[in-house]
Scaffold this motif. Structure first.
Motif, PDB file in Angstrom:
ATOM      1  N   UNK A   1      87.265  -9.670 -31.426  1.00 35.68           N
ATOM      2  CA  UNK A   1      87.051 -10.580 -32.560  1.00 35.68           C
ATOM      3  C   UNK A   1      85.708 -10.339 -33.250  1.00 35.68           C
ATOM      4  N   UNK A   2      84.901  -9.389 -32.726  1.00 36.77           N
ATOM      5  CA  UNK A   2      83.564  -9.100 -33.263  1.00 36.77           C
ATOM      6  C   UNK A   2      82.707 -10.369 -33.303  1.00 36.77           C
ATOM      7  N   UNK A   3      82.854 -11.190 -32.258  1.00 37.88           N
ATOM      8  CA  UNK A   3      82.230 -12.509 -32.271  1.00 37.88           C
ATOM      9  C   UNK A   3      81.486 -12.774 -30.964  1.00 37.88           C
ATOM     10  N   UNK A   4      80.338 -13.431 -31.103  1.00 37.71           N
ATOM     11  CA  UNK A   4      79.567 -13.919 -29.964  1.00 37.71           C
ATOM     12  C   UNK A   4      79.630 -15.441 -30.008  1.00 37.71           C
ATOM     13  N   UNK A   5      79.887 -16.048 -28.845  1.00 36.95           N
ATOM     14  CA  UNK A   5      79.942 -17.508 -28.731  1.00 36.95           C
ATOM     15  C   UNK A   5      78.820 -17.954 -27.799  1.00 36.95           C
ATOM     16  N   UNK A   6      78.010 -18.897 -28.271  1.00 37.41           N
ATOM     17  CA  UNK A   6      76.915 -19.429 -27.460  1.00 37.41           C
ATOM     18  C   UNK A   6      77.051 -20.947 -27.416  1.00 37.41           C
TER      19      UNK A   6
END
Length: 163
Positions: free
Chosen positions: A14-19
């Motif tokens: 998803x080319x995504x970082x979740x914090x």
């Protein structure tokens, strides 16, 4: 050791970082720490780097232009444009590396910040969508997770001093 939640997940597909990060501070303080230049400059750069905001206009369409400054004085500039703001609950921005004259790199990332408070603990959820997988992988290789964790420690100290 802190018992406050700190989750950091990378989804390459998803080319995504979740914090997700909890802070032992009220919503108003945490919101201000993420939205006021004079506070951001005190915590957002992982030591030994310092943050230096040239200007910040926290409104929809407004921008923040700042540098991460190394101990040797080298500046890495970042340009952020605020896309939406719902006071005390959410804001979204577009983040891109730039040169000192504000010329942006070809690709950047969309950051979505959501804030909530329960029993004096404020939770911040951040979703970072990268326009390219290459950009995201470079961010991770450059130590983004470690740098962000160090920045958040700076923020904890700042929030404690502000209570």
């Amino acid at each position: 050791m802190s018992t406050l939640k700190f989750d950091f997940t990378v989804d390459k597909a998803a080319k995504t970082v979740y914090i997700t990060r909890e802070f032992d501070a009220g919503l108003d303080l945490v919101w201000d720490a993420f939205t006021k230049a004079e506070l951001l400059d005190q915590w957002v750069a992982p030591a030994p780097f310092k943050a230096k905001t040239k200007y910040m206009n926290f409104e929809v369409g407004g921008k923040r232009f700042y540098a991460m400054v190394s101990p040797e004085g080298q500046e890495g500039w970042i340009l952020q444009q605020y896309k939406s703001i719902s006071p005390k609950t959410n804001f979204k921005l577009y983040n891109v590396f730039a040169d000192k004259d504000e010329n942006p790199a070809p690709t950047g990332s969309d950051w979505d910040y959501t804030f909530s408070e329960k029993d004096g603990i404020t939770t911040v959820h951040i979703t970072i969508y990268n326009e390219s997988l290459d950009r995201m992988e470079k961010m991770i290789e450059m130590g983004f997770k470690e740098g962000y964790a160090a920045s958040v420690e700076n923020l904890e100290k700042l929030l404690t001093s502000m209570k």
